[in-house]
Design an enzyme around this catalytic site. Structure first.
Site, PDB file in Angstrom:
ATOM      1  N   CYS A 380     -16.802 -10.704  -7.724  1.00  0.00           N
ATOM      2  CA  CYS A 380     -16.157 -11.605  -8.482  1.00  0.00           C
ATOM      3  C   CYS A 380     -16.852 -13.017  -8.586  1.00  0.00           C
ATOM      4  O   CYS A 380     -17.809 -13.055  -9.370  1.00  0.00           O
ATOM      5  CB  CYS A 380     -14.669 -12.083  -7.625  1.00  0.00           C
ATOM      6  SG  CYS A 380     -13.539 -12.195  -9.074  1.00  0.00           S
ATOM      7  N   HIS A 506     -12.606  -6.362  -7.425  1.00  0.00           N
ATOM      8  CA  HIS A 506     -12.698  -6.376  -5.979  1.00  0.00           C
ATOM      9  C   HIS A 506     -12.543  -5.060  -5.240  1.00  0.00           C
ATOM     10  O   HIS A 506     -11.495  -4.507  -4.768  1.00  0.00           O
ATOM     11  CB  HIS A 506     -11.443  -7.284  -5.195  1.00  0.00           C
ATOM     12  CG  HIS A 506     -11.601  -8.801  -5.623  1.00  0.00           C
ATOM     13  ND1 HIS A 506     -12.245  -9.543  -4.897  1.00  0.00           N
ATOM     14  CD2 HIS A 506     -11.183  -9.513  -6.631  1.00  0.00           C
ATOM     15  CE1 HIS A 506     -12.106 -10.951  -5.254  1.00  0.00           C
ATOM     16  NE2 HIS A 506     -11.607 -10.838  -6.346  1.00  0.00           N
ATOM     17  N   GLU A 508     -13.616  -3.895  -2.618  1.00  0.00           N
ATOM     18  CA  GLU A 508     -13.344  -3.936  -1.118  1.00  0.00           C
ATOM     19  C   GLU A 508     -11.979  -3.618  -0.529  1.00  0.00           C
ATOM     20  O   GLU A 508     -11.702  -3.175   0.482  1.00  0.00           O
ATOM     21  CB  GLU A 508     -13.746  -5.172  -0.322  1.00  0.00           C
ATOM     22  CG  GLU A 508     -12.783  -6.740  -0.732  1.00  0.00           C
ATOM     23  CD  GLU A 508     -13.277  -7.284  -1.964  1.00  0.00           C
ATOM     24  OE1 GLU A 508     -13.765  -6.877  -3.113  1.00  0.00           O
ATOM     25  OE2 GLU A 508     -12.682  -8.647  -2.375  1.00  0.00           O
TER      26      GLU A 508
HETATM   27  N1  GLN Z   1     -12.946 -18.348  -8.997  1.00  0.00           N
HETATM   28  C1  GLN Z   1     -13.417 -17.418  -9.884  1.00  0.00           C
HETATM   29  C2  GLN Z   1     -12.347 -16.954 -11.013  1.00  0.00           C
HETATM   30  O1  GLN Z   1     -11.206 -17.375 -10.707  1.00  0.00           O
HETATM   31  C3  GLN Z   1     -13.644 -16.007  -8.993  1.00  0.00           C
HETATM   32  C4  GLN Z   1     -12.506 -15.358  -8.321  1.00  0.00           C
HETATM   33  C5  GLN Z   1     -12.668 -14.547  -7.254  1.00  0.00           C
HETATM   34  O2  GLN Z   1     -13.696 -14.536  -6.872  1.00  0.00           O
HETATM   35  N2  GLN Z   1     -11.621 -13.787  -6.826  1.00  0.00           N
HETATM   36  O3  GLN Z   1     -12.623 -16.317 -12.182  1.00  0.00           O
END
Ligand code: GLN
Length: 543
Positions: A380, A506, A508
């Site tokens: 992300c 994600h 994970e």
């Molecule tokens: N802050 C970034 C976004 O909103 C990444 C979000 C994250 O890492 N979960 O796109």
């Protein structure tokens, strides 16, 4: 078979591992051939943990259906096969919100709306909803957050009292408590447990089984005393001694003391022999690693136990698959000043995150990994940092940035999703939950997954800006996964680098110790093979 219900409460203090205990019980019951659904009640007033600071709450676990939930659901996922969705986690905030919405709609016309019965009815309804979410569920395991004695958990405990009363032969109550060892007195103390059980009994909940978290095995007389004072059978007092090597040992320890058998007997359900061979093998692998690796985890909350819980666990799963021990070097992103701060790592993982603090440190880590051909896994925000770094230092776009960090960046490589502009409310409004992703067949990512179609969970607002795609690709950035429908770039790789992959989602959240996520498994195995080559085929435990 009618539904069976197990309620798990915690006493004396928090952080006793109620989530892992509940997850272990779920897993043990599944090994008896039962279909289990898990439910977590959280007594706080937030509607979900999505708006809480990781220091306050730890990780926010996201489900396929886009619910932002408590991190205990991550434990449930890793240990059990329980369905996990919006139906698996309820906070006081959600419960009150629903009741108040109904009141405004006029559903209770004429009545005074009260904690009992309206709030308690809503809580009971959530238990039933969890049981009915899928065909074939047999046991519902309900974990009540907080500690008995907290004001805010009272409505949940009252609802459970009522529920148990209404399902007398189909429910049981397990209380997890702490039995401290007082060094100065040289004694183990059962009094806090007695008092916690008294509190529960005062509410009308009578535990059938008491699990005693302790540092060392409990002397027989202490167990006998707890049995006597808390009115449970002696064999229903079970110790939960701190596990030394791995938390995945806990279900085995509980099984040794016949907890699963006891639950089946108390609930009058069949109690076949369970097969824990696979789980035991996995625990043995953790205990006997054949080498070790060090992964640098660069983030804002690295000192917090739980902020990156699933990431730590998923990395561990990769290490289990490779048969090595994993060391994590926690690197505070905003303290990175020079490359020396990044030395000594065999790989880097930059997890998800929000906001400006530590951003440039993450970019430096990505640059360091790229230049030195060290495996890099960006998740992300970690993918966004990797892309911006590539744009700045390889594609010749020095002012590249994310608009989350610099709202008027001259070259917004990462920018707000179309659907996000104009969103003002913060709670539950990100791009959330599972989306399909199509992989490009000739990529490292596709090789790792072994398939071209995947589905992964998201939690973000910003996105790779397609305006720059061609320019970046020309310089060797590979877009290896896209969400076709939305034309969104979800995965990037760096051409010619042994393993530099960034994912917008994600992964994970979908890793188990017995079924590691393919990307984590592949990342760790790449690190191990590079390290072997580097050390002339010796993966030395002391290196
Ligand atoms: N802050 C970034 C976004 O909103 C990444 C979000 C994250 O890492 N979960 O796109």
């Amino acid at each position: 078979m009618t539904f069976k219900y197990i309620f798990i409460t915690g006493g004396v203090c928090s952080s006793l591992g109620k989530g892992i205990t509940s997850a272990s019980i779920g897993m043990l019951l599944e090994q008896k051939g039962l279909k289990v659904a898990m439910l977590k009640f959280d007594p706080y007033l937030n509607v979900d943990p999505g708006t809480m600071n990781p220091f306050q709450h730890g990780e926010v676990y996201v489900t396929d259906d886009g619910a932002e939930t408590d991190l205990d659901l991550g434990h449930y996922y890793r240990y059990s096969n329980s369905p996990l969705s919006r139906d698996s986690n309820a906070t006081s905030g959600q419960i009150y919100n629903n009741v108040i919405k109904r009141e405004r709609r006029g559903d209770y016309l004429g009545n005074t709306v009260q904690v009992i019965p309206h709030i308690t009815d809503e809580i009971k309804e959530r238990i039933v909803q969890c049981a009915k979410q899928e065909e074939g569920i047999q046991v519902v395991l309900v974990e009540i957050g907080g500690t008995v004695g907290d004001i805010e958990s009272l409505p949940f405990l009252e609802a459970i009292r009522q529920f148990q009363n209404e399902h007398e032969n189909d429910s049981l109550s397990i209380h997890l408590t702490y039995v401290p060892y007082l060094k100065a007195a040289g004694e183990v103390k059962s009094k806090p447990t007695q008092q916690s059980v008294q509190l529960l009994r005062g509410i009308g909940i009578f535990p059938d089984i008491i699990l005693c978290r302790c540092e060392e095995p409990l002397p027989e007389e202490v167990k006998a005393k707890i049995s006597l004072f808390c009115n449970v059978k002696r064999h229903s007092v079970i110790e939960e001694v701190d596990v030394k090597s791995t938390i995945y040992e806990l279900p085995l320890k509980l099984h040794e003391q016949k907890l699963d058998q006891m639950i089946c007997e108390l609930l009058s359900i069949p109690n076949p022999q369970s097969d824990l061979t696979e789980w035991k093998r996995m625990v043995e692998t953790i205990k006997n690693p054949s080498g070790e690796i060090t992964v640098g985890l660069v983030g804002k909350y690295v000192q917090h136990q739980d902020a990156y819980k699933s990431v730590f666990e998923a990395l561990d799963h990769g290490a289990i698959a490779a048969g090595v021990k994993l060391n994590i070097k926690r690197i505070e992103a905003d303290k990175i000043k020079t490359e020396a701060d990044l030395a000594g790592c065999d790989g880097f993982l930059i997890p998800g995150g929000y906001g400006q603090r530590g951003w440039e440190g993450k970019i430096l880590a990505a640059q360091y990994a790229r230049k030195n051909k060290i495996p890099y896994f960006g998740i992300c925000l970690g993918m966004q940092a990797m892309t911006v770094e590539f744009a700045r230092h390889v594609a010749g776009i020095p002012d590249a940035n994310s608009t989350e960090i610099e709202p008027h960046a001259p070259d917004p490589i990462i920018s707000l999703l179309e659907e996000q502009s104009g969103v003002l409310e913060m709670g539950g409004t990100m791009r959330l939950g599972a989306y399909p992703c199509l992989l490009r067949s000739d990529t490292l990512t596709c090789a790792a997954y072994g398939t071209e179609k995947i589905s992964e969970r998201h939690r973000h607002r910003y996105e790779f800006n397609n305006t720059y795609r061609q320019r970046l690709e020309k310089h060797g950035l590979i877009v290896s996964g896209v969400f076709e429908e939305g034309e969104l770039c979800e995965i990037v790789e760096v051409k010619g680098h042994p393993w530099m992959i960034g994912v917008q989602f994600h992964p994970e959240f979908k890793s188990k110790p017995t079924a590691p996520h393919p990307l984590f498994e592949n990342f760790v195995s790449k690190i191990v093979s590079l390290k072997k080559t580097e050390k002339g085929n010796i993966l030395n435990a002391s290196c």
